[in-house]
Design an enzyme around this catalytic site. Sequence first.
Site, short mmCIF file in Angstrom:
data_model
loop_
_atom_site.label_atom_id
_atom_site.label_comp_id
_atom_site.label_asym_id
_atom_site.label_seq_id
_atom_site.Cartn_x
_atom_site.Cartn_y
_atom_site.Cartn_z
N GLY A 1 0.82 -1.20 0.00
CA GLY A 1 0.00 0.00 0.00
C GLY A 1 0.85 1.25 0.00
O GLY A 1 2.04 1.21 0.32
N CYS A 2 0.25 2.37 -0.38
CA CYS A 2 0.99 3.62 -0.50
C CYS A 2 1.54 4.07 0.86
O CYS A 2 2.72 4.41 0.99
CB CYS A 2 0.14 4.71 -1.13
SG CYS A 2 -1.49 4.93 -0.38
N TYR A 3 0.68 4.08 1.88
CA TYR A 3 1.15 4.50 3.21
C TYR A 3 2.20 3.53 3.74
O TYR A 3 3.17 3.92 4.39
CB TYR A 3 -0.02 4.56 4.20
CG TYR A 3 -0.88 5.77 4.06
CD1 TYR A 3 -0.37 7.05 4.32
CD2 TYR A 3 -2.22 5.68 3.72
CE1 TYR A 3 -1.17 8.18 4.23
CE2 TYR A 3 -3.03 6.80 3.62
CZ TYR A 3 -2.51 8.06 3.88
OH TYR A 3 -3.30 9.17 3.79
N ALA B 1 5.75 4.30 2.04
CA ALA B 1 6.46 5.47 2.58
C ALA B 1 6.89 5.22 4.01
O ALA B 1 8.00 5.59 4.42
CB ALA B 1 5.57 6.70 2.49
#
Lengths: 343, 343, 343, 343
Positions: B147-149, B152
Site C-alpha cells: 500500500g501507499c502508506y 512510505a
Amino acid sequence: MKVALVGVTGYAGMVLYQLLKSHPAVDQINLYGHDLDHAVPLYEAVPQFGPTEMTPLHPYDPAAIQAANDVLFFATSAGVTNTLAAPFIAAHFPVIDLSGDYRLKDPAQYTKWYHKTPAPQAALATAHFGLADFANAKGQTYVANPGCYATATLLGVAPLIQQHLIVKDSLIVDAKSGTSGAGKKLTTMTHFTQTNENLQLYGINTHKHIPEIMQAIHQWDPAIPALQFSTTLLPITTGLMATIYAKVAPGVDGAAIAEAYAQTYQDDFFVRFTGEQLPTLKQVVGSNFTDIGAVYNPVTNTVMVVSVIDNMIKGAGGQAIQNFNQMFGFDESAGLPTTVALP
Amino acid sequence: MKVALVGVTGYAGMVLYQLLKSHPAVDQINLYGHDLDHAVPLYEAVPQFGPTEMTPLHPYDPAAIQAANDVLFFATSAGVTNTLAAPFIAAHFPVIDLSGDYRLKDPAQYTKWYHKTPAPQAALATAHFGLADFANAKGQTYVANPGCYATATLLGVAPLIQQHLIVKDSLIVDAKSGTSGAGKKLTTMTHFTQTNENLQLYGINTHKHIPEIMQAIHQWDPAIPALQFSTTLLPITTGLMATIYAKVAPGVDGAAIAEAYAQTYQDDFFVRFTGEQLPTLKQVVGSNFTDIGAVYNPVTNTVMVVSVIDNMIKGAGGQAIQNFNQMFGFDESAGLPTTVALP
Amino acid sequence: MKVALVGVTGYAGMVLYQLLKSHPAVDQINLYGHDLDHAVPLYEAVPQFGPTEMTPLHPYDPAAIQAANDVLFFATSAGVTNTLAAPFIAAHFPVIDLSGDYRLKDPAQYTKWYHKTPAPQAALATAHFGLADFANAKGQTYVANPGCYATATLLGVAPLIQQHLIVKDSLIVDAKSGTSGAGKKLTTMTHFTQTNENLQLYGINTHKHIPEIMQAIHQWDPAIPALQFSTTLLPITTGLMATIYAKVAPGVDGAAIAEAYAQTYQDDFFVRFTGEQLPTLKQVVGSNFTDIGAVYNPVTNTVMVVSVIDNMIKGAGGQAIQNFNQMFGFDESAGLPTTVALP
Amino acid sequence: MKVALVGVTGYAGMVLYQLLKSHPAVDQINLYGHDLDHAVPLYEAVPQFGPTEMTPLHPYDPAAIQAANDVLFFATSAGVTNTLAAPFIAAHFPVIDLSGDYRLKDPAQYTKWYHKTPAPQAALATAHFGLADFANAKGQTYVANPGCYATATLLGVAPLIQQHLIVKDSLIVDAKSGTSGAGKKLTTMTHFTQTNENLQLYGINTHKHIPEIMQAIHQWDPAIPALQFSTTLLPITTGLMATIYAKVAPGVDGAAIAEAYAQTYQDDFFVRFTGEQLPTLKQVVGSNFTDIGAVYNPVTNTVMVVSVIDNMIKGAGGQAIQNFNQMFGFDESAGLPTTVALP
C-alpha cells in the site's frame, strides 16, 4: 473606547483591525505605522481593504498615541516592541502586543530563539502571557498575546499536563499551518508555484514558538522536560492544526482523558471538546473557536489529540480581542466571530 | 512481453497503464474489466485517456487472460482478488496484485482490518510482499504490491528498526496524502468544497495499511510491539508524506542515524537519503523516488524522519513496475519515471 | 422581527442563516426543512455550524410558519417554491425567494430553461425581481432574489445598456465561479481530484440564468437581441467573476464609459466602480460588494468589463438581506458584511 | 545528436531539459548558463531536479557551444537572444529560441511591445515562426518558438480565419493560465496568499503575445483588423485555456464550423478537435496535445471555441521539441508526452 493599532499593514494587523471595527465597545480606531513619516489612507497601504477605506494611517508618535487612546495594540513583527514598548510600560498605559517580544520571561531565551536584543528583564516581568482561555487578563496592563502554534498546542495539551495524564518526556507535536502564518513577505517557499500541491517543513527544532510553549507548560508541570515540535506549510491560506501524541501514564484510559478535556473546558466558550470526533480545519476557520478531539489507542498506549484554530483569529487578532475583553471587563465574546466561513 | 491489466478504470490502474505503455520490454497490453460483459474502447470507460485511446477493454476471462499474456496486473479494489486470483495461483501464472488482498499472511488479520472474506491461507502463503527496495521479486509468481502508506512508512523506518536505533514502543507516524489515494468514488470528504482549504483526518487506528506495516516491521524486529499511525487528507491531488517520530535508543546519536540511512540505501537507486534536509512532496511527485530526511533532536532524544513518495507511482503503479522488473530480470528502473513533474 | 428560513441545509441557506444571526433587526430565526417529518438540531443536519448550534430545524408547516413569523426566506433549489409558495402569496405574507422559480415572468420560459412545471402566471406576476441595486423592494411582498451569475452580469452591463453605449448584438459574457455555486450535491465535476488544477465549462448556452439576465436587460433596452454567455468552474470555493465584452457604439469612448459607470453607481453603497483597475475576486469575497472595472480598447473598439462578487453573499444570501432591508425599511447595509475575508 | 541548452534554470528550460532527456535521438545534452562564470552542478542551480542530477551547468561560450553541439536551444527571457543570437545566425548554426525576441518580423513592433532593443531586421528576417502544427521547420536554421498564449489562440482560431468563417472585426479571446507561465520571479501577484482562491487579470491590451498572434493571423487573412485579448491568472500551477468568441459570417452554421476544424486538423497528431464537447485543462496537462472544442450558438450567431494546452509543454518546451523534430526529420512525436498527468 478609543483604540490605537500599530501594524495594520501586516496580516495579523489587518485581521485585528477588521475585528475591532465590529467590536461593540470600540468607538474609535486610530491607526499608526511605525515606519511612516506622513499619514496615508489605509487603502493605499493595504489595497485589500477596498477603495472606500480612507482611514488615515498616522506616523508613529508614542505621546500622541497615549493622548488620543485608551489602549494600544501592537501587531508588529518580532524585534519592534522590544524597543518601542518601554514608554508605554513606564506610563502603565494598556498594551496588547501580538508579537513575540514580551512572551518569554527570560531575556536569554529570547536571544537564543529570536537572535535579537531582548527587552529589559524588568519590563518582561510586567508582561502577562495572554493565553486567554487559561489566564484572565483582568487588571493587566501589558499583555503578550501568544503565538498561533503556541495557542493551538497549549490548548491541546493543557488537560494532559495539568492532570498528569501522560508520560512526561513523550510529548510530540506535528503542527501544520496555512500560508497566512508566513506573512506578506515574498519568499521562494510561499511562491504559488512552490507552495501549491506541496508540503514543506520548516523551522525544525528551531521554531520561535517552542520556548513560549515550554514556558507555559512549565507553569503547569515543571517536570515536563521538553517538547518535540515540527511545523509543515500547507497549500492553503488559513487554518492551523496541531496533531499531538503522547504516551499515557499508567492507569489512565480513554475515559479519563475525555473526562479531563470535558471538565477543563466546560466553562470555556471558545474551546469545544469534540471527543473522539477529530476536528477539521474548516470547522473553526473564520471563528475564534479552538476545537479539540482526542483518541486514546490502547494498542500503543498513546493518546492522539487534534487541536485546530484559525491562525489569524484565535492565533492572532481574535485572541488579542479576547484579552482586550478580559482586560476591560467586556463580555468574553464581544466582537469575536462565532460562526465559521461557509460553505 | 504481453501484459494483462485488470482494473484500468481506477486511479492506480490508470497510472499503471500509462507507465506500462512506455516500458521498453512491454510489447502488448491487454485490458480487462472484471465487471464488463462486452468490450468497450478505453476512452469511453476512462475519458481522461483522451479521444485517441481506443484500446479495447475486454470482459474478464481468466482462461483468455492466461492464453494471451505473460503476466497479469490486478489494479482492483480490496475484495476482488481474494476470489479471482485462485486459478492464476493454481497455474503458477505470474501475477502482480496492487490490492491489499494478498498482503497479509494471516487470514484472521485480513478479516479484522478489511471486514471481508480472506483468500485461503495456503494461497496467501505463496504471495511475496513486494516492498521492492528490500525484497527482490525475482522468481516469484504472485507479488502483493504494498500500500501507499505502507511503502512510505516502511522505507522511512527500516534503518531505525533493522539497526535497533530506537526505543521499541515509541514509533509514531503522522501520515498525509492527497485525494488521489481516496480513489474515484464520490464522497462528502472528497467533494471539492469540503476538501479545499481544509485538513481532514480519517481511519484513526483503523487504517488497513497498519497490519501490513506491522507484518513487515516484525520481519525486521519482532520486538516492536505496535505502531501509532494516523492519516490526514490533504487539499492536493497527488503526494504522500509520512512524518515519523521515535525515541532514540541509548547511545545512538544523529551521526549514527545518518550513517544507518546512508548505508541502507546506498545501492537503492529509487531511495534518496537527503540527510537533515527534510524533503518536500514536489521533489518526488511524478517520479518513482522515495526521498527520506532525518533530524535527530538531542533535546528530546527523538528522531524525526520525513519520507515522501508519489502515492500513485511509488505508492502503486510504479512500485508494481519495479516488482515486474525484478520478477523478469529487467533493469530496476525500466519504464519508471526518474524526473519529477515540473515546475 | 421574527424570520422564517426554509432551506438552511443548502449552501445559500447556510450563509443566509449566518448573516441573519448578526442582523440588528432580527430577534428570532425559525428554521424549517421542507422534507423533514420531525425536528432535528441544526448541528445534526449541518455539522459545519458546530456542536453548539442546537437550534431546532422544524418540519415544514405553512400555517405554523405564518403564525410564528413576520417574513419567510426560501433558500430551496429550483422546483420547490413553484409548488410551496402559493399559500403565502394568497395571504400576502412577505416572502424572499432565493430560488429561480419566481424570477421569470413568462411560464413558458421557465419550462424551457428549467424543464419543470412553472408557478401560475398570475403568481409570477406578483413577484418582484430583486436586483437590489436597481429595483427597490419597498412595499413588495414576494421578492425573487436574482441568481449569482445574473447579479454579477447585470450590474456589470447595466450602464452600457441603459445608456446605449454598445452595439446591441455584441454582448459576450465569459463568467467563472467557484464550486460553492454548484451546491452540496456530489458530482464527478466537483470531485476534488477532478476540480483541482482544472477548468471545466458547463451549461454552454443552456444556463438557467440566461433568461433572467435577458428579461432584466429587456427592461432597460428591448432592442438588445441576445446574450452570448458561458460559465467555467474554477478550482476555488467562493467567488464569481463575469468578464464582459461588447463593441462600443459610434462616438463612445473610454471617458464616456467611465462616466456612465461612475454616475450609475455613485449612490450605490454596495457597488464600487474601480475604473481601469480591473478587480480581483479576493477584493470582494466575504463581503456584499460588487466591484466593477472597465477598460476601453480603441484598437478593437471594444469595452471589457470585469464584475466580481462573492457568489454566496451578493450572489445569494447577502442580496436577499439587502432586499429584506429594502422591504422593511432598514438601513441598506444592515447585517451585511462590508469587509472582505482577510488575508 | 548533441544538444546545447541555455536557460535551464527557468521553468521553460527545466521542462525542456526533462523532455530532451527522454528524446530517442538526443545522445548528449550540454547545459550553459548565460550569466555564470564557472560551472556548477545542475542540482545546485535547480534543486527540483533532485540530488542525483549532477550534470554541469557551464558558463556561456558561443564558440564552445558551436564546437560541441549540433543544435542550440535558448530558453532565456525576453531581451537575451536579441544580443546573443547573432554569431549563431551568422554561422548558420541551428537554433531554437523559446523567447519572444525573434518572433516579430518588424523591429518597431518589438520595441513597442517589449520596450527593449530589437535584434537587427535582417536577423529577424531569417527566423521561422515555429507554430509547429502549421509551419514545418524542415530546413530552417533559426526557429522562434511561439508563446504559450499565442499557441493556444492561433490553433483555436486558425480554421475560422483561414476559411473566412467569421466577421473579421469580432474576434475576442478570454485566456487564462496557471502560475507556471509567470515564471520563477517572486511577485506579489504570485505570492500564494494572493494567488490562492483568487482570479487576477493582467497585461490588459498590452500582453506581449498580442503582436505575434496578429502577425500570424495576418498571414492567413490580412483583413482581420485586430484582436481583443485578455489574460487571467488562475490559482493552479499548470494549464492554459483560450476561450474564443467571434460572430459568424453570413451563411455559416455549426456544421460548417465543425467541418472546418475536423478538416484542418485531420492529419495533425497533436491537435484533437473534440466537437461540441468543450475540453478541460486536465485532458491535456502533462501532454503535448492541444484540444479544441467549438459550439455555435444560433441565437447570438456566435461561435465559442475553447482551446487548451499545457503551457509548459505545448506552450514552451514541447513545441520546441516538435520544431526540433521537424527541423531534423525525426518523427513528429519523438520525445513528446502523449498521455496526460493522471489522475
